[in-house]
Structures are given as C-alpha cells and as structure tokens.
Design a protein around this motif. Structure first.
Motif, mmCIF file in Angstrom:
data_model
loop_
_atom_site.group_PDB
_atom_site.id
_atom_site.type_symbol
_atom_site.label_atom_id
_atom_site.label_comp_id
_atom_site.label_asym_id
_atom_site.label_seq_id
_atom_site.Cartn_x
_atom_site.Cartn_y
_atom_site.Cartn_z
ATOM 1 N N PHE A 219 -10.126 3.462 2.814
ATOM 2 C CA PHE A 219 -9.668 2.518 1.761
ATOM 3 C C PHE A 219 -9.433 1.144 2.403
ATOM 4 O O PHE A 219 -9.920 -0.143 1.739
ATOM 5 C CB PHE A 219 -8.610 3.057 0.750
ATOM 6 C CG PHE A 219 -8.345 2.179 -0.383
ATOM 7 C CD1 PHE A 219 -8.875 2.336 -1.550
ATOM 8 C CD2 PHE A 219 -7.532 0.724 -0.162
ATOM 9 C CE1 PHE A 219 -8.613 1.545 -2.586
ATOM 10 C CE2 PHE A 219 -7.314 -0.019 -1.223
ATOM 11 C CZ PHE A 219 -7.836 0.271 -2.459
ATOM 12 N N THR B 50 -10.634 10.933 4.695
ATOM 13 C CA THR B 50 -10.157 10.077 5.975
ATOM 14 C C THR B 50 -8.626 10.401 5.968
ATOM 15 O O THR B 50 -8.118 10.559 5.116
ATOM 16 C CB THR B 50 -10.535 8.751 6.118
ATOM 17 O OG1 THR B 50 -9.925 7.724 5.058
ATOM 18 C CG2 THR B 50 -12.107 8.630 5.943
ATOM 19 N N PRO B 51 -8.108 10.139 7.171
ATOM 20 C CA PRO B 51 -6.465 10.314 7.251
ATOM 21 C C PRO B 51 -5.635 9.160 6.556
ATOM 22 O O PRO B 51 -6.362 8.148 6.421
ATOM 23 C CB PRO B 51 -6.414 10.265 8.851
ATOM 24 C CG PRO B 51 -7.653 10.188 9.651
ATOM 25 C CD PRO B 51 -8.647 9.679 8.647
ATOM 26 N N PRO B 52 -4.501 9.483 6.193
ATOM 27 C CA PRO B 52 -3.686 8.318 5.506
ATOM 28 C C PRO B 52 -3.302 7.107 6.394
ATOM 29 O O PRO B 52 -3.259 7.397 7.735
ATOM 30 C CB PRO B 52 -2.472 9.359 4.930
ATOM 31 C CG PRO B 52 -2.290 10.166 6.104
ATOM 32 C CD PRO B 52 -3.619 10.777 6.440
ATOM 33 N N ILE B 53 -3.043 6.042 5.955
ATOM 34 C CA ILE B 53 -2.766 5.191 6.750
ATOM 35 C C ILE B 53 -1.534 5.267 7.768
ATOM 36 O O ILE B 53 -1.330 4.735 8.619
ATOM 37 C CB ILE B 53 -2.510 3.690 6.071
ATOM 38 C CG1 ILE B 53 -1.695 3.933 4.771
ATOM 39 C CG2 ILE B 53 -3.924 3.218 5.365
ATOM 40 C CD1 ILE B 53 -1.510 2.645 3.947
ATOM 41 N N THR B 54 -0.659 5.997 7.095
ATOM 42 C CA THR B 54 0.736 6.427 7.890
ATOM 43 C C THR B 54 0.236 7.060 9.484
ATOM 44 O O THR B 54 1.265 7.102 10.098
ATOM 45 C CB THR B 54 1.605 7.527 7.124
ATOM 46 O OG1 THR B 54 0.607 8.627 6.780
ATOM 47 C CG2 THR B 54 2.328 6.995 6.046
ATOM 48 N N PHE C 283 4.454 1.927 7.870
ATOM 49 C CA PHE C 283 3.628 3.168 7.875
ATOM 50 C C PHE C 283 3.805 3.947 9.126
ATOM 51 O O PHE C 283 4.225 3.502 9.945
ATOM 52 C CB PHE C 283 2.096 2.670 7.543
ATOM 53 C CG PHE C 283 2.041 1.813 6.647
ATOM 54 C CD1 PHE C 283 2.145 2.391 5.404
ATOM 55 C CD2 PHE C 283 1.519 0.361 6.873
ATOM 56 C CE1 PHE C 283 1.795 1.475 4.161
ATOM 57 C CE2 PHE C 283 1.709 -0.290 5.577
ATOM 58 C CZ PHE C 283 1.629 -0.041 4.345
ATOM 59 N N LEU D 11 0.879 -1.153 -0.240
ATOM 60 C CA LEU D 11 -0.092 -0.021 -0.059
ATOM 61 C C LEU D 11 0.912 1.264 0.021
ATOM 62 O O LEU D 11 1.943 1.442 0.636
ATOM 63 C CB LEU D 11 -1.038 -0.007 1.248
ATOM 64 C CG LEU D 11 -1.859 -1.386 1.530
ATOM 65 C CD1 LEU D 11 -2.605 -1.058 2.809
ATOM 66 C CD2 LEU D 11 -2.885 -1.336 0.377
ATOM 67 N N PRO D 12 0.455 2.164 -0.818
ATOM 68 C CA PRO D 12 1.253 3.474 -0.566
ATOM 69 C C PRO D 12 0.947 4.153 0.510
ATOM 70 O O PRO D 12 -0.193 4.104 1.084
ATOM 71 C CB PRO D 12 0.677 4.499 -2.016
ATOM 72 C CG PRO D 12 -0.193 3.341 -2.682
ATOM 73 C CD PRO D 12 -0.467 2.215 -1.706
ATOM 74 N N PRO D 13 2.022 4.853 1.302
ATOM 75 C CA PRO D 13 1.527 5.417 2.522
ATOM 76 C C PRO D 13 0.625 6.332 2.688
ATOM 77 O O PRO D 13 -0.126 6.597 3.628
ATOM 78 C CB PRO D 13 3.066 6.269 2.832
ATOM 79 C CG PRO D 13 3.974 5.504 1.883
ATOM 80 C CD PRO D 13 3.185 4.976 0.861
ATOM 81 N N HIS D 14 0.301 7.073 1.615
ATOM 82 C CA HIS D 14 -0.872 8.164 1.646
ATOM 83 C C HIS D 14 -2.099 7.422 1.577
ATOM 84 O O HIS D 14 -3.051 8.355 1.874
ATOM 85 C CB HIS D 14 -0.374 9.164 0.523
ATOM 86 C CG HIS D 14 -0.301 8.583 -0.987
ATOM 87 N ND1 HIS D 14 -1.613 8.243 -1.737
ATOM 88 C CD2 HIS D 14 0.626 8.322 -1.782
ATOM 89 C CE1 HIS D 14 -1.346 7.691 -2.750
ATOM 90 N NE2 HIS D 14 -0.128 7.503 -2.819
ATOM 91 N N LEU D 15 -2.169 6.530 1.313
ATOM 92 C CA LEU D 15 -3.629 5.654 1.322
ATOM 93 C C LEU D 15 -4.461 6.087 2.319
ATOM 94 O O LEU D 15 -4.116 6.050 3.516
ATOM 95 C CB LEU D 15 -3.572 4.262 0.874
ATOM 96 C CG LEU D 15 -4.743 3.523 0.325
ATOM 97 C CD1 LEU D 15 -4.862 3.761 -1.053
ATOM 98 C CD2 LEU D 15 -4.409 1.863 0.576
ATOM 99 N N GLU D 16 -5.825 6.434 1.989
ATOM 100 C CA GLU D 16 -6.561 6.602 3.166
ATOM 101 C C GLU D 16 -6.919 5.343 3.958
ATOM 102 O O GLU D 16 -7.216 4.252 3.533
ATOM 103 C CB GLU D 16 -8.123 7.148 2.636
ATOM 104 C CG GLU D 16 -7.636 8.395 2.297
ATOM 105 C CD GLU D 16 -9.082 9.195 1.644
ATOM 106 O OE1 GLU D 16 -10.204 9.291 2.586
ATOM 107 O OE2 GLU D 16 -9.216 9.815 0.663
ATOM 108 N N VAL D 17 -7.165 5.673 5.318
ATOM 109 C CA VAL D 17 -7.373 4.553 6.135
ATOM 110 C C VAL D 17 -8.815 4.117 5.659
ATOM 111 O O VAL D 17 -8.965 2.792 5.757
ATOM 112 C CB VAL D 17 -7.515 5.172 7.702
ATOM 113 C CG1 VAL D 17 -8.382 4.101 8.462
ATOM 114 C CG2 VAL D 17 -6.253 5.606 8.112
#
Lengths: 335, 335
Positions: A110, B8-12, B335, A102-108
């Motif tokens: 998702f 929503t926030p990013p997974i990071t 992440f 997963l790319p780090p910027h992906l939204e939670v």
C-alpha cells in the motif's frame, strides 16, 4: 488538564464556514500577502516571486474508501487537490511534504503504491517530494500533503478582484466526480456496465496548473478559485471575497452526457450534481468578456456560465425559461 | 481499484526506519539542498537564506490523550515540536499551516483552546499562522502542523558534519517527558502528590530555537539534531548521517532529581529514560571541545555527554566503572 467547565456546543453547530471564520478571528490578521481564506497562503520574500503554501488532508472513509480507490489513485489525488489550490492562484507547484498516519497492519505494498501515485502526479506538475512525517494510528489512513509553490508577484490571482460585468467561466465540465462518487455507492447491475464502470471508478482529477498559470501570466483572470467543494459553494467564496454577486445561467453549466446519464440513473438533477457535487477541481474564473477570445487563443477552453453583478443582488441562477432563483452554497461542508 | 495481488507484509515488519528508507528509495534523490531524512527540508531560493520546511502530526491516543492533555497544551506542543525541527537546522521558524481532522461532536471550546495554544507557541517563536485545512473524521483528533522557516545559507547546520574528536553535547535535561508520560499512566496515591502531579502533567516542550540559531550563527555546531525520538535513536541518526561513531559517558547524562525519583518509583533505570524516553525536544550538538566555552559565553548551557569516534567503532556507552557496552537505537519507533 481539562479544567471543569460548562459544556459548549459541538463544532457541527457552527458549520464549516462558521468554524473557519471563528478560527480566523482567533488567529487574527497576519502580515502575509494573503492568509487564511484563499486557496493558498501567499508569503512575501526577496526576489520577484511570492511563496505559495497550501495543505489538504485526505481521511479514509471521509474522502476515500480503500475498497474503491487504490493507493496509487489516492497518492495522485493527494497531490492533484493541492496543485489545484496553487493553480487557482496562477502559481507553479514546486515542493511537497507528505505527512501520513498509517495503521500498523497496513501492507507494505500500500505504501509503495501510494508513493508511486504521489510521484506520478508530482512528476506531472514538476513537484519534488522533499520531506514529510510518518506516524502510527489506530484510526483511518490519513494522507496530508503540504504543497509549496511560487508565482511572479505581478501575476498573482486571488479570490478578490472580480468586477461587476465580468464573465464567470469554468474550465472543463462539472458534476462528473459527484456522479462517480454517488454511483460508486450503488451495486450497478445495469447493462451499461462499461459506462457504469467508468463512472464508478473514482475520477483522478488533473489539476489545471497550466491553465491557471497561462491565465495569470496573460493577466486575463480578475479572480480565480478552484472548484473543490462544489460550484455553488466556491462561487459563494469568490463572491464574498470580491464583494460581488452573480447570475448563473443554468443552461450554460458544462456537463458531459455521462454525467447527465448518471443523474438520470440516480433520479437526481444533473444541475444539482454540477452545483453541489464537488471534487471537480476545475477553475472558476472572473474574466472580462472581451478577453474570452484571448484565453481561447492561449488554448484554454473556458465555458462562460454567468455574469458578475453587484453584491447587493446576491447569487442567483436563471433557468432556461428566464426565471431566477437564489443560488445557495449547497456544496460540501465538513461540519 | 485494488487489483488482486498476493498479500505483502505489514509495515510493522519494516520498522519505522526501514519504512522511511523504503520511501526515500521510491521518491529518489531531489535537487533540493537537504531532502528526506533530516529534521527539515532545505530548499534553495534567490537571496541569502534557504527556505526550511517541516511537518509533524499529533494523533490522539498515539501522541496524546484528551483526558491528560488540554487542547491548549496540545496546540502549544504541535508548534513546539515543529519549531524544534527548525531549531535543529539553526533556523528561524516563520510561518505555520494548521491541518486538522476533527470529530463532528467535538466541542467548539476545544477548537478555541487549541488555537489559543497554537498562538501561544507561535507568538513565542515569532511564527505567523497563515493557512491550513479542516476536515471531518470518525477517528482520532489529528493535528498536523507544517512549519516554514529560514536560515542564512552560510549558517545551515544539518545532521552531517560531526567530526571525529568532537564533543557531543545536549541542551537541557533528558528523560523528564518520558517520566511524566509513564507516571501519567499510573494512579499515584503517593504522599508526594505535588511532585507526582508535576510529573504526570505533560511537559509542554519549549523548542530550543534561540539556542539553535545562536550556535548556527556563531558557526559552533558541526552537526545538530533535535532529540524527539529519544537520545539513543537520534544519536544513531546523527552518527549515520555524519558517518561517525560515538562513546557516551553514562554518568554525564543530564537528568533532574525529579526524573531520577520518577524512575525509582517506576522501578526503571533513569538512564533508560534518558536514552529512550523521547519527547525531550532538546538539541544534540557535535562541537569542537575548544568551542564549548564560546557556547557558554553565548549563554547556551551545553552538557557534554560523549565524544565522536570513527564510524567503525560504532555507538557505545561507557559506565562509571569504565566498562563499555553497545548503544542501540531504543527510542520511539512508530512501526
């Protein structure tokens, strides 16, 4: 370290089938019941059931685009395409491992929706998600699902076993996923917006697990494969493994009116979509003609599409006018 | 389709551990023996052995670079890191599925060397490659290996089970992989080129399968985990699962003189490399102090590094001068 060596050809020069054959040669034979080259690996173990194992990877911009497929649909699809491989052996899917890049910027959100989709299809098929792996990537979203299943040893169905004289039959209809995929690339300004909308939405396949299991338990299927790469390619796989040929009746290919409409909108032949579109996730079955009524009695709607003939006859398709032409594997190839 | 919804926030923002916890909540509990959160899933089945299943993905430019790691080393590594997860349960690795995403322009020789590496490590551990999947990608080379293993039910070791008073011990040494990785990013013009070369070559780990199995069979390990993310992070995992704390003796951490030299070249603390470097693929074991000689009699060289203490004491490290400080999970997080 990369030692200096003369450059070698790119993998595209081999094609996907060539690459798989090359890998199978390197890996060599194994002592498992069925190894590289069927829908799932078949592993012997104590007791009356084999262990089945399969893996299928979905890569963003190759298998899906986030603009046209929601994360929930992606999650369902990742389970369904693997369950379809287990179904093609006649087995029951049991356990899933979910490996994600997963790319780090992906939204939670998702990730939440992805797992809701994974759970939806897992629940549908009685699968438990038991583990997995998470990694960061700078590249495409990658969803790799490993599915473990089981089958009573005496019920196992593989790609081998089709007999000359068998009927070839398929579950469901063909070509709709391809039509949806192609139409999804168009800006439809058609008045038939509902139809177009229905078609441009990716079709979430429902793996034919119940059908595969019922055919296997009743010992009706001589050989089976799921249609993932397109009928022509998967027919070719089945014929190679069974060392037989086939004559397909063009007029018998089951297609919905929606698929025919979509083909006309695309100025494509509907038969071409059915043969080479791929992603149908229906089952292709070799069955004795006399057993077709028994399959119907089990509630399995099989459409006969052709006959198994000697290997030397090759693969051919007969048109409505009786003319025959060679049937080439024209389905999806990654390389 | 992506329905409009507030971002929503990013997974990071969750961190890797937070993301795993979130996924585990969505997936919910399963009926398997051990599910999400240990090194491998543990699945019950008829007979006297559990089925073990684990998956680990290697992504180009995250886990490796093709300029510094040959395809053969990559293949070995992909098997070893999974075998290490099976070893941490005390199990035997048996079967592998190889799932690959490859750019079309990739050379055929890369695939050949990759599979030779996969086979080298598979043979080392008695693993059979039984299946897999190939897909095209426009992104990074991605190698995802699923490994299936087995363990006699009564011998299973998990992350749970560490007892207050147990000794914590590790196989091998710590920090060298991290030193190699960091040095690999430098242009070494040092005279000590041989040493530098040795260090900048990626270390292909050898999973401690024999050691894990021997400890499990002799029922010497109360809890076990492999050190993949770095000692501090994997210590944290083991302590959380066992609901215990730990005091680590800084002076006891086993490091080679090469690692100490590398740390000095990097103006880094060698202890920091040992604690947080990661990719050691050694085993961290909780064992009764009285059983350490028994492990040595089995030929397993365990280095005691600390003691298990009550959970409320938390994780701490004692320096040579007797001072204690909190030990935080500082290892690798995606992440």
């Amino acid at each position: 370290m990369n030692e200096p060596r003369p450059p070698t050809p790119p993998i595209t020069s081999l094609g996907e089938l060539g690459l798989i054959e090359r890998i199978a040669r390197i890996v060599g034979s194994t002592s498992v019941v069925v190894g590289i080259g069927d829908d799932a690996a078949v592993i012997d173990r104590p007791g009356d059931a084999y262990l089945l194992a399969t893996v299928d990877m979905l890569v963003e911009n190759v298998h899906f685009r986030t603009v046209s497929m929601g994360a929930g649909e992606l999650g369902q699809r990742a389970i369904e395409i693997n369950a379809s491989d287990i179904a093609a052996m006649g087995g029951a899917p049991d356990y899933a491992l979910i490996s994600l890049a997963l790319p780090p910027h992906l939204e939670v959100a998702f990730v939440d929706e992805l797992f809701e989709g994974l759970l939806t299809s897992s629940s549908r098929h009685g699968v438990q998600i038991v583990g997995g792996n998470l990694t960061r990537t700078a590249g495409p979203i990658t969803v790799d699902v490993t599915l473990l299943g089981s089958i009573t040893k005496s019920d196992l169905v593989t790609r081998r076993g089709a007999c000359i004289g068998d009927v070839l039959a398929v579950t469901g209809t063909l070509g709709e996923a391809a039509a949806a995929r192609i139409l999804g690339g168009l800006d439809s300004q058609s008045d038939e917006s509902e139809l177009a909308d229905r078609l441009t939405r990716p079709v979430v396949p429902h793996a034919r697990v119940a059908e595969g299991q019922a055919l296997a338990r009743a010992h009706l299927a001589h050989a089976m494969i799921d249609i993932s790469d397109g009928l022509s390619t998967d027919l070719w796989h089945l014929c190679e493994a069974s060392e037989v040929g086939v004559v397909v009746e063009e007029a018998a290919l089951p297609m919905t009116s929606r698929t025919r409409w979509a083909a006309s909108q695309l100025s494509r032949s509907a038969v071409e979509l059915a043969l080479s579109g791929g992603e149908d996730y229906e089952l292709l079955v070799a069955i004795a003609g006399a057993d077709l009524p028994k399959a119907r009695q089990l509630g399995i709607d099989l459409t006969p599409i052709g006959r198994v003939v000697p290997h030397s006859n090759g693969l051919s398709m007969r048109s409505a006018d009786g003319s025959e032409r060679e049937l080439r594997a024209l389905g999806w190839s990654h390389f």
